[in-house]
Design a protein around this motif. Sequence first.
Motif, PDB file in Angstrom:
ATOM      1  N   TRP A  39       7.714   5.185   6.915  1.00  0.00           N
ATOM      2  CA  TRP A  39       7.717   5.089   5.132  1.00  0.00           C
ATOM      3  C   TRP A  39       8.574   5.311   4.445  1.00  0.00           C
ATOM      4  O   TRP A  39       8.710   4.826   2.960  1.00  0.00           O
ATOM      5  CB  TRP A  39       6.310   4.882   4.917  1.00  0.00           C
ATOM      6  N   ASP A  40       9.042   7.075   3.944  1.00  0.00           N
ATOM      7  CA  ASP A  40       9.397   7.445   3.003  1.00  0.00           C
ATOM      8  C   ASP A  40      10.677   6.779   2.724  1.00  0.00           C
ATOM      9  O   ASP A  40      11.536   6.385   1.525  1.00  0.00           O
ATOM     10  CB  ASP A  40       9.342   8.881   3.466  1.00  0.00           C
ATOM     11  N   GLU A  71       0.517  -0.878  -0.090  1.00  0.00           N
ATOM     12  CA  GLU A  71      -0.258   0.120  -0.023  1.00  0.00           C
ATOM     13  C   GLU A  71       0.677   1.529  -0.295  1.00  0.00           C
ATOM     14  O   GLU A  71       0.908   2.207  -0.052  1.00  0.00           O
ATOM     15  CB  GLU A  71      -0.959   0.023   1.126  1.00  0.00           C
ATOM     16  N   ASN A  72       2.109   1.753   0.205  1.00  0.00           N
ATOM     17  CA  ASN A  72       3.204   2.267   0.471  1.00  0.00           C
ATOM     18  C   ASN A  72       3.744   2.739  -0.421  1.00  0.00           C
ATOM     19  O   ASN A  72       3.966   3.677  -1.120  1.00  0.00           O
ATOM     20  CB  ASN A  72       3.921   2.275   2.172  1.00  0.00           C
ATOM     21  N   ASP A  87       5.267   3.036  10.414  1.00  0.00           N
ATOM     22  CA  ASP A  87       3.292   4.667  10.688  1.00  0.00           C
ATOM     23  C   ASP A  87       4.593   4.828  11.541  1.00  0.00           C
ATOM     24  O   ASP A  87       3.712   4.807  13.102  1.00  0.00           O
ATOM     25  CB  ASP A  87       2.105   4.056  10.879  1.00  0.00           C
ATOM     26  N   SER A 108       2.102   1.732  -3.260  1.00  0.00           N
ATOM     27  CA  SER A 108       0.960   1.781  -4.092  1.00  0.00           C
ATOM     28  C   SER A 108       1.377   3.369  -3.938  1.00  0.00           C
ATOM     29  O   SER A 108       1.003   4.488  -4.899  1.00  0.00           O
ATOM     30  CB  SER A 108      -0.209   1.173  -4.308  1.00  0.00           C
ATOM     31  N   ARG A 109       1.513   4.304  -2.719  1.00  0.00           N
ATOM     32  CA  ARG A 109       0.641   4.975  -2.356  1.00  0.00           C
ATOM     33  C   ARG A 109       1.591   6.681  -3.037  1.00  0.00           C
ATOM     34  O   ARG A 109       1.923   7.645  -3.788  1.00  0.00           O
ATOM     35  CB  ARG A 109       0.736   5.613  -1.176  1.00  0.00           C
ATOM     36  N   ASN A 110       2.838   5.409  -3.397  1.00  0.00           N
ATOM     37  CA  ASN A 110       3.772   6.752  -4.016  1.00  0.00           C
ATOM     38  C   ASN A 110       4.093   6.459  -5.667  1.00  0.00           C
ATOM     39  O   ASN A 110       5.314   6.568  -5.912  1.00  0.00           O
ATOM     40  CB  ASN A 110       5.546   6.313  -3.282  1.00  0.00           C
ATOM     41  N   ASN A 138      -7.985  -0.920  -0.889  1.00  0.00           N
ATOM     42  CA  ASN A 138      -6.524   0.373  -0.958  1.00  0.00           C
ATOM     43  C   ASN A 138      -6.321   0.741  -2.136  1.00  0.00           C
ATOM     44  O   ASN A 138      -4.634   0.458  -1.524  1.00  0.00           O
ATOM     45  CB  ASN A 138      -6.077  -0.068   0.786  1.00  0.00           C
ATOM     46  N   ASN A 139      -7.383   0.492  -2.805  1.00  0.00           N
ATOM     47  CA  ASN A 139      -6.182   1.321  -4.298  1.00  0.00           C
ATOM     48  C   ASN A 139      -4.978  -0.386  -4.573  1.00  0.00           C
ATOM     49  O   ASN A 139      -4.635   0.183  -5.461  1.00  0.00           O
ATOM     50  CB  ASN A 139      -5.462   2.292  -4.331  1.00  0.00           C
TER      51      ASN A 139
END
Length: 389
Positions: free
Chosen positions: A375-376, A26-27, A201, A29-31, A62-63
């Motif tokens: 996460w970054d 998910e992380n 997180d 994907s968000r990026n 969640n996408n």
Amino acid sequence: MKIAFVVPWYGEIPGGAESECKNTAENLSRNGIEVEILTTCVKEFNSDWSSNYYEEGVSQLNNVTIRRFKVRQRNTRLFDRINLKLMRNQKISAKEEQIYIEEMINSDDLYRYLETHGSDYDYFLFIPYMFGTTYYGSQIHPKKSFLIPCLHDESYAYMDIYKNMFQSAAGLIFHAEPEATLANKIFDIEGKQIILGEGIDTNISFEAKRFREKYGIYDDFILYAGRREPGKNTPLLIDFFCKYKQRNRNELKLVLIGSGEVSIPEKFKKDILDLGFVRKQDKYDSFAAASLLCQPSINESFSIVIMESWLCLTPVLVHSECAVTKDHCIKGRSGLYFENVEEFEGCVNFYLKNPQLRRKMAINGKEYVDKNFNWDRIVEKYVRFLEEA
């Protein structure tokens, strides 16, 4: 870049490799990374591995796109007989190793999809190492297959059948230095390697007072958070705590949160409080309210709970036989470790008698997590590692 995570089961599953896979996917994907999940229709680890809980096909969570495939029917009795030997650290034959991998969770439809759709993906990430989905799947397109093994020093790791899988993979992603050291000791690894850790997180809120008022716990307490089972050493923690209470007449409690059955001696039921599975916010609040978190497991490749405890400004106590959690404590200058009941007692009393040092160690731990596992940073390291592999 298009990535597929290949995992035995997928969904809202707390803890372990399952949670790591979901959070990482998910992380990424968000990026802006295109991510899919290739998995079976089995619900989770504790389910029947021959039972298709989910419908096969494509869905979204969640996408993130999830492709589920039906599992192969298996001989559970034969698998359990061999697995029992491994759980008892008994040596098994090459024939038994082959039966073990054939009769665990497998999906022929998943393997056919990998064979025919290999060109649709740039990289396949297989997690964790011991399941059929990783063993068979990673050897279909080895040049674009990466293992996230979640390796422990356990009998399964020494099975000869896994050697070619580790040697053929394009690369390996480890959670901690001791895990990488163990893997290179056991296997002659040729692929690229990175010690990457897990993403955490770090923007979480917590309030000790809220937990104490909700559950009516106002004494100092040791917290255990996670699955309650022998493999996590929960019985050992309960035994050591009972012996501690026999030798120390104080009001200290042991609070247990998480899933699984637990046996509490009748004599100590007022001192050992089992809250069962709690909401995520209650979990964070419990970390903040605790005097210390104890993670007694010796089979960890990372341990999310000790990171969460540090983020909530509570130090930890871990088992000295777990190289990974001990390494985190040393590098972060944020925890103690024990080998026997005497050391357990000494560490607990040190924490109780030194609140300022306890606070300092917790702050050290939070800084360690913020610096290494936000996460970054984890997403950046994932992308760079795969692009350079």
